[in-house]
Design an enzyme around this catalytic site. Structure first.
Site, PDB file in Angstrom:
ATOM      1  N   ASP A 247       0.818  -1.199   0.000  1.00 58.39           N
ATOM      2  CA  ASP A 247       0.000   0.000   0.000  1.00 58.39           C
ATOM      3  C   ASP A 247       0.855   1.254   0.000  1.00 58.39           C
ATOM      4  O   ASP A 247       2.085   1.190   0.054  1.00 58.39           O
ATOM      5  CB  ASP A 247      -1.062  -0.018   1.100  1.00 58.39           C
ATOM      6  CG  ASP A 247      -0.485  -0.217   2.469  1.00 58.39           C
ATOM      7  OD1 ASP A 247      -1.102  -0.936   3.269  1.00 58.39           O
ATOM      8  OD2 ASP A 247       0.594   0.346   2.749  1.00 58.39           O
ATOM      9  N   LYS A 269      -3.969   2.794  -0.520  1.00 55.03           N
ATOM     10  CA  LYS A 269      -5.107   3.649  -0.190  1.00 55.03           C
ATOM     11  C   LYS A 269      -4.687   4.628   0.891  1.00 55.03           C
ATOM     12  O   LYS A 269      -3.931   4.327   1.782  1.00 55.03           O
ATOM     13  CB  LYS A 269      -6.294   2.830   0.272  1.00 55.03           C
ATOM     14  CG  LYS A 269      -5.992   1.866   1.377  1.00 55.03           C
ATOM     15  CD  LYS A 269      -7.238   1.105   1.711  1.00 55.03           C
ATOM     16  CE  LYS A 269      -7.021  -0.221   2.391  1.00 55.03           C
ATOM     17  NZ  LYS A 269      -5.764  -0.875   2.306  1.00 55.03           N
ATOM     18  N   MET A 382      -3.956   8.755  11.722  1.00 58.63           N
ATOM     19  CA  MET A 382      -4.970   9.192  10.764  1.00 58.63           C
ATOM     20  C   MET A 382      -5.848  10.290  11.337  1.00 58.63           C
ATOM     21  O   MET A 382      -7.065  10.277  11.145  1.00 58.63           O
ATOM     22  CB  MET A 382      -5.874   7.993  10.360  1.00 58.63           C
ATOM     23  CG  MET A 382      -5.121   6.907   9.652  1.00 58.63           C
ATOM     24  SD  MET A 382      -6.146   5.478   9.257  1.00 58.63           S
ATOM     25  CE  MET A 382      -6.179   4.604  10.808  1.00 58.63           C
TER      26      MET A 382
HETATM   27  N1  SAH Z   1      -0.282   0.018  10.321  1.00 60.92           N
HETATM   28  C1  SAH Z   1       0.316   1.331  10.372  1.00 60.92           C
HETATM   29  C2  SAH Z   1      -0.738   2.427  10.511  1.00 60.92           C
HETATM   30  C3  SAH Z   1      -1.588   2.576   9.300  1.00 60.92           C
HETATM   31  S1  SAH Z   1      -2.761   3.889   9.508  1.00 60.92           S
HETATM   32  C4  SAH Z   1       1.301   1.371  11.533  1.00 60.92           C
HETATM   33  O1  SAH Z   1       1.355   0.449  12.340  1.00 60.92           O
HETATM   34  O2  SAH Z   1       2.043   2.340  11.623  1.00 60.92           O
HETATM   35  C5  SAH Z   1      -1.967   5.212   8.684  1.00 60.92           C
HETATM   36  C6  SAH Z   1      -1.523   6.273   9.659  1.00 60.92           C
HETATM   37  O3  SAH Z   1      -0.330   5.850  10.293  1.00 60.92           O
HETATM   38  C7  SAH Z   1      -1.189   7.583   9.026  1.00 60.92           C
HETATM   39  O4  SAH Z   1      -2.358   8.361   8.838  1.00 60.92           O
HETATM   40  C8  SAH Z   1      -0.299   8.194  10.062  1.00 60.92           C
HETATM   41  O5  SAH Z   1      -1.031   8.718  11.131  1.00 60.92           O
HETATM   42  C9  SAH Z   1       0.454   6.994  10.584  1.00 60.92           C
HETATM   43  N2  SAH Z   1       1.762   6.796   9.944  1.00 60.92           N
HETATM   44  C10 SAH Z   1       2.169   5.732   9.255  1.00 60.92           C
HETATM   45  N3  SAH Z   1       3.438   5.879   8.854  1.00 60.92           N
HETATM   46  C11 SAH Z   1       3.849   7.079   9.317  1.00 60.92           C
HETATM   47  C12 SAH Z   1       5.071   7.805   9.243  1.00 60.92           C
HETATM   48  N4  SAH Z   1       6.136   7.313   8.608  1.00 60.92           N
HETATM   49  N5  SAH Z   1       5.132   9.007   9.839  1.00 60.92           N
HETATM   50  C13 SAH Z   1       4.077   9.513  10.488  1.00 60.92           C
HETATM   51  N6  SAH Z   1       2.896   8.879  10.583  1.00 60.92           N
HETATM   52  C14 SAH Z   1       2.788   7.671  10.009  1.00 60.92           C
END
Ligand code: SAH
Length: 458
Positions: A247, A269, A382
């Protein structure tokens, strides 16, 4: 300078070697080991060269270099102490389109010789393209330690069985899987013990009993972006995959380590732009696994933290598809660490809460009273689009408007950026923040000033 790596077959091919001193001896030795017919141009031969000549292992063309010598050779090595002669040989070789290497003279080389880890028939070559031979040798030493001595024996046996294995497993994916399993099995132990006959018997038995593998799905957490944060299991899974569904949160750096000939399918997405709907992704995972493929579902962060990994695993379980989960560093751990913000601290945060700002069912209200408790760190995934509601509610339920906050964008990546302020400023900070962004609310956010270490103004 950008060199094209290749391994040359010198067996029975003529090589011109100019010079017969110590350096030339070393060159002659490795050329002869590769099976080359070495032709030496030198005024006088060292005792070693004399005995090679007596044994008929080299040819001596005398002391005067003639450009015509180059016509009949595959490549040339100039190792004389006469710089002008070395240059003449190089220029004559260039004019004839022959490879030439003037020892230790980078600008007079149309090919260079790498540092080699030799587990024949496996050979690993390391080169710095002539920029830093010492660094290349350092890597050679490290790789020497990593590659077991019996790797060569395994390759030699595999070479003898290649045709039979190919006939028995016509499907290329099944064949690759057979070899991968074999090299990780008792076959390797037997080869390490030097028992070639037993190793071959083991190979034959495994081939006779081989069942084409069942498909499987590995839900892999790719971490927040920095490829160094992949786990060893994640790396192995993406390098063994037939197909990778990834993704938008998976960084380019991580996609670069996926097996080159794996099929790569974006199901990216981000809130608001669904390229492929979740149901479609679920359907594809099942379909590919049922076709016998090794499927990796590669997700940003951790698959079970706001990653819909749970929903996908449920679909796989119901469809009877074997699956594995490889956890990853979730954004709340990775992005905060790289921003210099500890999630807990004995002085001000005894717990940390991970919440999403975006729920599946609109109108669902979080428990604001719990979220607004003091002495805890609130990490919002998010959430930037809902920052004003979040700040307003937390303040309404008792969290101080002066509570430190941080918004971390592109955490752990080279373009990471972090904005800090007070809870009452959160909407303004979130609006400015590039995405993906993570909001951190709590006293620990203020520690960044003291602890920041990565990138930007650190
Ligand atoms: N499964 C992922 C989260 C997916 S939801 C995890 O464990 O990190 C997507 C959200 O994750 C984004 O909207 C943001 O809030 C956060 N996110 C993911 N990668 C990020 C990054 N490198 N820096 C800041 N926020 C991040």
């Amino acid at each position: 300078m950008s060199h094209y790596p290749m391994f040359a077959d010198l067996g029975g091919r003529a090589v011109l070697l100019a010079g017969a001193g110590q350096v030339a001896e070393r060159k002659a030795e490795s050329l002869m080991r590769a099976g080359a017919a070495v032709r030496v141009v030198a005024d006088a031969l060292s005792p070693q060269f004399q005995s090679w000549l007596a044994e008929g292992r080299i040819t001596w063309l005398g002391g005067a270099f003639q450009e015509d010598f180059l016509n009949e050779v595959f490549l040339a090595v100039a190792a004389t102490d006469d710089e002008a002669l070395n240059r003449r040989i190089f220029q004559a070789a260039e004019a004839r389109g022959k490879f030439c290497n003037v020892v230790d003279t980078a600008d007079l080389c149309s090919y260079i010789v790498p540092a080699v880890i030799d587990r024949s028939p496996i050979k690993i070559a390391v080169s710095s393209g002539g920029t830093a031979p010492v660094l290349a040798r350092k890597w050679r030493q490290i790789i020497e330690m990593l590659v077991p001595l019996h790797t060569g024996r395994m390759a030699e046996i595999a070479g003898r069985w290649r045709g039979r294995v190919k006939a028995a497993t016509p499907d290329i994916g099944a064949r690759r899987h057979f070899w991968e399993k074999l090299f990780d099995s008792r076959f390797s132990t037997l080869a390490a013990q030097g028992d070639t006959a037993a190793a071959e018997a083991e190979l034959a038995a495994q081939l006779a009993g081989y069942q084409p593998h069942q498909g499987e799905v590995v839900l892999v957490g790719a971490g927040p972006g920095d490829a160094g944060l992949l786990t060893v299991h994640a790396l192995q899974a993406v390098q063994a995959a037939d197909v990778v569904f990834y993704d938008a949160l998976v960084s380019d750096e991580i996609m670069a380590v996926v097996r080159k000939d794996a099929e790569k399918i974006s199901v990216g997405k981000r809130a608001g732009c669904h390229h492929v709907q979740q149901e479609e992704t679920n359907r594809l995972l099942v379909e590919y696994a049922q076709a016998g493929k090794r499927v990796v579902r590669l997700k940003g962060g951790d698959p079970f933290v706001f990653g819909r990994g749970g929903e996908e695993a449920q679909v796989l379980r119901r469809a009877g598809i074997p699956y594995r989960i490889v956890p990853g560093v979730t954004a709340a751990l990775g992005a905060t660490a790289y921003a210099g913000i500890p999630l807990t601290h004995r002085d001000c945060a005894q717990s940390a809460l991970f919440v999403t700002g975006h729920s599946k069912h609109d109108g669902e209200q979080p428990d604001w009273r719990t979220l607004a408790l003091s002495n805890q760190t609130l990490v919002v995934y998010m959430g930037t689009l809902r920052a004003s509601v979040i700040a307003e509610k937390l303040i309404e339920y008792g969290r101080s408007p002066d509570t430190p906050v941080a918004v971390i964008s592109n955490g752990t990546l080279p373009h990471q950026s972090v904005q800090t302020g007070r809870l009452q400023d959160l909407p303004a900070l979130a609006e400015r923040a590039p995405r993906p962004a993570l909001m951190v609310i709590g006293e620990v956010a203020a520690l960044r000033d003291e602890l920041k270490w990565f990138g930007e103004a650190a």
